[in-house]
Design an enzyme around this catalytic site. Structure first.
Site, short mmCIF file in Angstrom:
data_model
loop_
_atom_site.label_atom_id
_atom_site.label_comp_id
_atom_site.label_asym_id
_atom_site.label_seq_id
_atom_site.Cartn_x
_atom_site.Cartn_y
_atom_site.Cartn_z
CB CYS A 237 53.91 40.43 41.22
SG CYS A 237 54.52 39.59 42.67
NE ARG B 215 48.25 42.54 39.04
CZ ARG B 215 47.74 41.58 38.28
NH1 ARG B 215 46.72 41.85 37.50
NH2 ARG B 215 48.24 40.38 38.28
CD1 TRP C 189 50.48 41.11 47.79
CD2 TRP C 189 50.93 38.94 47.61
NE1 TRP C 189 49.66 40.46 48.66
CE2 TRP C 189 49.91 39.12 48.58
CE3 TRP C 189 51.38 37.64 47.36
CZ2 TRP C 189 49.33 38.06 49.27
CZ3 TRP C 189 50.80 36.59 48.05
CH2 TRP C 189 49.79 36.80 48.98
CG ASN D 86 54.04 39.51 37.80
OD1 ASN D 86 54.83 40.16 38.49
ND2 ASN D 86 53.00 40.05 37.19
N GLY D 87 54.92 35.40 39.36
CA GLY D 87 54.77 33.94 39.39
C GLY D 87 55.74 33.33 40.39
CD GLU E 132 30.61 38.13 48.61
OE1 GLU E 132 31.28 37.10 48.77
OE2 GLU E 132 31.09 39.19 48.18
CE LYS F 237 33.09 41.06 49.73
NZ LYS F 237 33.54 40.53 48.50
CD GLU G 150 37.38 40.86 50.70
OE1 GLU G 150 38.43 40.52 50.16
OE2 GLU G 150 36.27 40.78 50.13
CG HIS H 170 23.44 21.76 65.03
ND1 HIS H 170 22.98 20.60 65.60
CD2 HIS H 170 22.44 22.21 64.24
CE1 HIS H 170 21.75 20.34 65.15
NE2 HIS H 170 21.41 21.32 64.32
CE LYS I 51 39.21 43.01 42.11
NZ LYS I 51 38.03 42.80 42.98
O1 M6R Z 1 39.30 37.02 40.38
P1 M6R Z 1 38.53 35.95 41.07
O2 M6R Z 1 37.07 36.17 40.99
O3 M6R Z 1 38.91 34.58 40.62
O4 M6R Z 1 38.96 36.08 42.58
C1 M6R Z 1 38.52 35.16 43.53
C2 M6R Z 1 38.82 35.65 44.92
O5 M6R Z 1 40.19 35.86 45.07
C3 M6R Z 1 38.09 36.95 45.24
O6 M6R Z 1 36.72 36.84 45.07
C4 M6R Z 1 38.38 37.38 46.68
O7 M6R Z 1 37.83 36.48 47.58
C5 M6R Z 1 37.89 38.78 46.94
N1 M6R Z 1 38.87 39.51 47.68
C6 M6R Z 1 36.61 38.82 47.68
O8 M6R Z 1 36.14 40.11 47.85
#
Ligand code: M6R
Length: 608
Positions: A2, A27, A75, A99-100, A483, A487, A490, A506, A603
């Protein structure tokens, strides 16, 4: 997640509110709304499900001259994305954006039978609660807000406006960030300083437990216990270029391509190639304190966790005197883990606001353990609460998928490891090769990006049809593969998972068939031959493989090979990650999905 904006001043509030909400779009959100109040107390509330463009359509016939208002991108947490659940929420004469999460909203709701609830949200309960103390202006708005917040359990960043006092906003925070921008005859409010860029360079970051009355020419901050706070005005360092696409079609591509510069910023003033040493001032640990470190806990979520995993492999190479434990924040916060003496915790977060990571930080601090932040967002909650820290300085990362932050987080943590090793007297001949490679990485990243970009774009066309992918690697290439898989998953919604090469037999080997493609990282090094054998195992089962390698002799008949020509050895996986970032980007473009704002994601994950 949010986003909040607020305005009180001489200009038309609506302009800033809508442009500010657009800045916060990255965000993640699913509905939006604004309310403005005229000088004679007439409110105009407009909310819409979906994108801000929908809100703008509704506002187009309603251009208002009002000088005060608040806006919100929501959100969904409590209740589906809908106009009724969108903020601002009205109760009596007041409007609240929040927010929250209000955890005790059900109990509170039972105490508010007089309010006709229109939404399913916890935020409307908060609005009704404030209104129950405000009693249509019988009490000061700020006093009503304070009374209400004292009953609330949970997290909040809020902004409140009343039809009865259209010259002020009341804002407060506990666990959800709020920044107050100090302008000329105007004061702006936002949950993220990026909304303020271009309007003012001066900002006050509220702390948890603080409430502020915000007018166009003054800001009064106090605690919920009515103690006055002399708030510090800080400079917003971000500039407009940093939050614009700068000619790229998507923020993600811009951020991938920015890595030579962003990493150079991370290294600025911290690497001495001549001496073969690194120097980090931020952690604030003396040589004696560094020498006492025996154990590191690295805490993060998502990409930050992967960065920690990768960094841990390097740090362990520097000295056997340090053990490294890398933990997922959402798990660690509820574990009863024993923390040995001599531990320092690295708290890794791009946004500096991730709820689980923040909760871990607070838990770890309670145990008297020294905390060091590896953070990007300046002035963020984690950056403010850690005992010391190293900013990665990659400028705002707007695309939901983290790219440039990852590269810099890894290197910042490696530099912290080197700092400890230096203090412990590890020989310079052991550490120097790492320092030399680190110093050359920004240039090498630029070269590799230029060299592979075109090929990866072509390769992506071939693999965009797959729904499943397996990412593989050994040693430092394993966390890198994790990683890479995140990527792709997501942003392109491909079911991508990473496995250590040694784990193939395994279980995961059973998956190999025509529905899957495989991305294998095969760096030069002691384990090269073992990785090659694993590649053969997948090939023998008809795998559709893309191999990323820095070994020019690699000649197995896989479908695609991306060969990276580089003198970098120790950090080659970071260069391979560039290929995986580009692959995820181009596959997503091929599929036609929203690259920068993937579905269901935000974000900055400020709720659990
Ligand atoms: O802001 P942060 O680095 O704490 O965020 C952590 C994760 O939410 C963030 O890395 C998320 O996994 C990304 N969408 C990955 O690309």
């Amino acid at each position: 997640m949010c986003g909040i904006v607020g305005y009180v001043g001489e200009k038309k509030a609506q302009g800033f509110l809508v442009s500010g909400l657009k800045r916060l779009e990255y965000r993640g959100y699913d509905s939006a709304g604004v309310v403005t109040v005229s000088d004679d107390g007439e409110a105009t509330l407009v909310r819409a499900k979906g994108k801000i463009a929908e809100l703008e359509k509704k506002l187009s016939g309603l251009k208002r001259d009002d000088h005060v208002g608040v806006g919100h991108t929501r959100w969904a947490t409590h209740g589906e994305p809908s106009e009724l659940n969108a903020h601002p929420h009205r109760a009596g004469k007041i409007y609240v954006v929040h927010n929250g999460i209000i955890e005790n909203y059900k109990e509170l709701k039972d105490t508010l039978p007089q309010h006709d609830f229109k939404s399913e949200t916890d935020s409307e309960v908060l609005a009704a609660l404030i209104d129950s103390f405000y009693q249509d202006g019988k009490y000061e708005l700020v006093d009503a807000v304070v009374q209400a917040l004292k009953l609330v359990k949970g997290t909040y960043g809020i902004a409140v406006v009343s039809e009865l006092s259209p010259d002020e906003l009341v804002v407060a925070r506990s666990g959800s960030p709020l920044v107050i921008g100090v302008g000329n005859n105007e004061t702006l409010v936002a949950s993220d300083a990026s909304a303020l860029v271009g309007h003012t360079k001066r900002a006050i970051y509220l702390n948890d437990g603080e409430v502020a009355v915000v007018r166009k020419d003054g800001i009064e901050v106090k605690t919920l216990n009515a103690e006055p706070v002399s708030a510090k005005v800080e400079e917003i360092e971000t500039n407009l270029a940093a939050i614009q696409k700068g000619g790229y079609e998507h923020f993600l591509l811009k951020e991938i391509m920015e890595q030579p510069n962003s990493l150079a910023e991370t290294l600025r003033g911290r690497v001495n190639v001549k001496e073969g040493t690194v120097h980090l001032g931020g952690p604030g640990l003396s040589e004696a304190e560094l020498r006492k470190i025996r154990h590191l806990i690295i805490v993060g979520c998502g990409t930050a966790y992967h960065a920690g995993m990768l960094a841990s492999y390097y740090i362990e190479q520097f000295t056997s005197e340090i053990t490294v434990e890398v933990v997922i924040a959402s798990e660690y916060r509820y574990r009863q883990a024993y923390i040995p003496d001599g531990t320092v915790a690295l708290i890794v977060s791009q946004s500096g606001e991730t709820a689980d990571t923040l909760a871990c930080l607070r838990e770890i601090k309670k145990q008297g353990v020294r905390t060091v932040g590896i953070v990007n967002a300046i002035g963020s909650t984690i950056a403010r609460e850690v005992d010391g820290g190293t900013y990665v300085h990659v400028e705002p990362e707007i695309s939901v998928a983290s790219t440039k932050a990852f590269t810099s987080q890894v290197i910042a943590m490696v530099m912290f490891g080197l700092t400890i090793a230096q203090a412990k007297g590890v020989r310079n001949t052991v550490l120097r090769p790492y320092v030399e490679e680190i110093a050359g990485l920004p240039e090498e990243i630029g070269r590799v990006l230029d060299a592979v970009n075109g090929d990866v774009k072509e390769i992506a066309k071939r693999y965009a049809k797959y729904e499943h992918a397996i990412y593989l690697g050994r040693d430092t290439a394993y966390p890198t593969a994790m990683e890479g898989a995140l990527k792709l998953k997501e942003i392109s919604y491909v079911d991508a998972n990473a496995y250590a090469f040694g784990e193939l037999k395994h279980g995961p080997l059973a998956l190999v068939d025509d529905r899957f493609f495989e991305v294998a990282l095969v760096p030069e090094g002691a384990l090269y031959e073992k990785s090659v054998s694993n590649v053969q195992e997948v090939l023998a089962r008809g795998g559709h493989m893309v191999v990323i390698t820095n070994v020019s002799e690699f000649d197995l008949p896989v479908e695609c090979v991306v060969k990276i020509t580089t003198s970098v050895r120790l950090f080659a996986p970071l260069l391979m990650n560039l290929v995986m970032q580009l692959l995820a980007y181009y596959v997503t473009v091929e599929k036609g999905y929203n690259v920068d704002q993937p579905r269901n994601l935000a974000k900055s994950v400020t709720v659990e």
